[in-house]
Design a protein around this motif. Structure first.
Motif, PDB file in Angstrom:
ATOM      1  N   GLU A 124      11.206  -9.720   3.848  1.00 48.06           N
ATOM      2  CA  GLU A 124      10.557 -10.351   2.698  1.00 48.06           C
ATOM      3  C   GLU A 124      10.295  -9.314   1.618  1.00 48.06           C
ATOM      4  OE1 GLU A 124       9.706 -13.533   2.173  1.00 48.06           O
ATOM      5  OE2 GLU A 124      10.383 -14.240   4.117  1.00 48.06           O
ATOM      6  N   LYS A 125      10.474  -9.729   0.370  1.00 46.88           N
ATOM      7  CA  LYS A 125      10.060  -8.880  -0.741  1.00 46.88           C
ATOM      8  C   LYS A 125       8.549  -8.989  -0.863  1.00 46.88           C
ATOM      9  CE  LYS A 125      14.252  -9.193  -3.441  1.00 46.88           C
ATOM     10  NZ  LYS A 125      14.878  -9.550  -4.705  1.00 46.88           N
ATOM     11  N   VAL A 126       7.895  -7.849  -0.917  1.00 46.22           N
ATOM     12  CA  VAL A 126       6.449  -7.828  -1.107  1.00 46.22           C
ATOM     13  C   VAL A 126       6.097  -6.808  -2.186  1.00 46.22           C
ATOM     14  CG1 VAL A 126       5.875  -8.594   1.233  1.00 46.22           C
ATOM     15  CG2 VAL A 126       6.074  -6.175   0.767  1.00 46.22           C
ATOM     16  N   ASP A 127       5.022  -7.087  -2.867  1.00 45.55           N
ATOM     17  CA  ASP A 127       4.534  -6.182  -3.896  1.00 45.55           C
ATOM     18  C   ASP A 127       3.380  -5.361  -3.346  1.00 45.55           C
ATOM     19  OD1 ASP A 127       6.302  -7.025  -5.934  1.00 45.55           O
ATOM     20  OD2 ASP A 127       5.043  -8.777  -6.315  1.00 45.55           O
ATOM     21  N   LYS A 143       0.694  -1.860  -4.461  1.00 43.71           N
ATOM     22  CA  LYS A 143       0.140  -1.128  -5.609  1.00 43.71           C
ATOM     23  C   LYS A 143       0.007   0.333  -5.237  1.00 43.71           C
ATOM     24  CE  LYS A 143      -2.134  -4.786  -8.065  1.00 43.71           C
ATOM     25  NZ  LYS A 143      -3.313  -5.326  -8.681  1.00 43.71           N
ATOM     26  N   SER A 177       2.096  -1.966  -9.745  1.00 38.80           N
ATOM     27  CA  SER A 177       2.815  -2.705  -8.710  1.00 38.80           C
ATOM     28  C   SER A 177       4.248  -2.223  -8.574  1.00 38.80           C
ATOM     29  CB  SER A 177       2.833  -4.196  -9.033  1.00 38.80           C
ATOM     30  OG  SER A 177       1.549  -4.734  -8.935  1.00 38.80           O
ATOM     31  N   PHE A 178       4.753  -2.269  -7.353  1.00 36.08           N
ATOM     32  CA  PHE A 178       6.171  -2.041  -7.094  1.00 36.08           C
ATOM     33  C   PHE A 178       6.559  -2.903  -5.910  1.00 36.08           C
ATOM     34  CE2 PHE A 178       3.967   1.188  -4.615  1.00 36.08           C
ATOM     35  CZ  PHE A 178       4.625   1.193  -3.401  1.00 36.08           C
ATOM     36  N   ARG A 179       7.852  -3.189  -5.788  1.00 34.61           N
ATOM     37  CA  ARG A 179       8.356  -4.130  -4.786  1.00 34.61           C
ATOM     38  C   ARG A 179       9.180  -3.402  -3.732  1.00 34.61           C
ATOM     39  NH1 ARG A 179      10.218  -9.473  -7.191  1.00 34.61           N
ATOM     40  NH2 ARG A 179       7.992  -9.742  -6.992  1.00 34.61           N
ATOM     41  N   ILE A 180       8.979  -3.820  -2.476  1.00 31.87           N
ATOM     42  CA  ILE A 180       9.785  -3.324  -1.356  1.00 31.87           C
ATOM     43  C   ILE A 180      10.284  -4.523  -0.566  1.00 31.87           C
ATOM     44  CG2 ILE A 180       8.601  -1.103  -1.151  1.00 31.87           C
ATOM     45  CD1 ILE A 180       7.102  -2.403   1.286  1.00 31.87           C
ATOM     46  N   ASN A 200      17.898  -5.302  -1.932  1.00 33.79           N
ATOM     47  CA  ASN A 200      17.891  -4.568  -3.196  1.00 33.79           C
ATOM     48  C   ASN A 200      19.099  -3.648  -3.319  1.00 33.79           C
ATOM     49  OD1 ASN A 200      17.366  -2.251  -1.734  1.00 33.79           O
ATOM     50  ND2 ASN A 200      15.410  -1.800  -2.716  1.00 33.79           N
ATOM     51  N   ASP A 214      -1.275  -2.501   0.537  1.00 33.00           N
ATOM     52  CA  ASP A 214      -0.924  -3.904   0.780  1.00 33.00           C
ATOM     53  C   ASP A 214      -2.075  -4.766   0.236  1.00 33.00           C
ATOM     54  OD1 ASP A 214       0.390  -6.151   1.728  1.00 33.00           O
ATOM     55  OD2 ASP A 214      -0.335  -5.905   3.782  1.00 33.00           O
TER      56      ASP A 214
END
Length: 165
Positions: free
Chosen positions: A21-24, A26, A32-35, A39, A98
């Motif tokens: 899942e893509k999660v944001d 901080k 914020s950044f997404r992992i 990608n 998280d």
């Protein structure tokens, strides 16, 4: 297990082969950044209930092995549950909180004390969980040799042509 305490995962961990899942998250500045998710890069996602010298040493070992094996272009992230932790600044690593509990929930690594389990996920370029290690003893080290082998495999198995290519 942590010292003399026994903790439990609140949910089942995301298993190998499933879409990540893509999660944001901080960072320490609140940005914020997404992992996770697809990608186009292999991703190494490590969560921890605390950051200590032993963990930081392992992250340095991972970096050294990736460099020695010419494995660049890998997204590397260290994830903790909340901003009560001091995030380290490590070159080429994303470090984040998280903040909305999405990582803990989606990846199934939230502990009964609301911290995150000591876990390592390798997400392949197509966004699938390729490997994971969730440690039963929070003071134990990750299996670095196995991690390196799995990163090599995850990096080389994806051709970008789909399953019929």
């Amino acid at each position: 297990i942590y010292n003399t305490s026994t903790l439990h995962l609140e949910d089942m961990p995301l298993d190998v082969g499933y879409a990540s899942e893509k999660v944001d998250l901080k960072n320490a500045l609140g940005e914020s950044f997404r992992i996770g998710g697809q990608n186009g890069a292999t991703q190494l996602l490590i969560s921890a209930p605390f950051i200590d010298e032993a963990l930081l040493t392992q992250l340095q070992e991972i970096d050294t092995l990736l460099s020695l094996n010419a494995l660049g272009g890998i997204t590397k992230a260290l994830i903790v549950a909340n901003d009560t932790h001091v995030l380290p600044t490590i070159e080429e690593w994303l470090s984040g909180y998280d903040y909305d509990e999405a990582f803990g929930d989606y990846y199934g690594v939230r502990l009964s004390n609301k911290e995150l389990a000591k876990s390592l996920f390798i997400v392949s370029k197509d966004g699938a969980v390729f490997y994971h290690e969730i440690l039963g003893d929070l003071n134990a080290p990750f299996s670095i040799d196995k991690t390196l082998a799995k990163i090599v495999a995850a990096n080389s198995c994806y051709t970008g042509k789909g399953c019929h290519g």
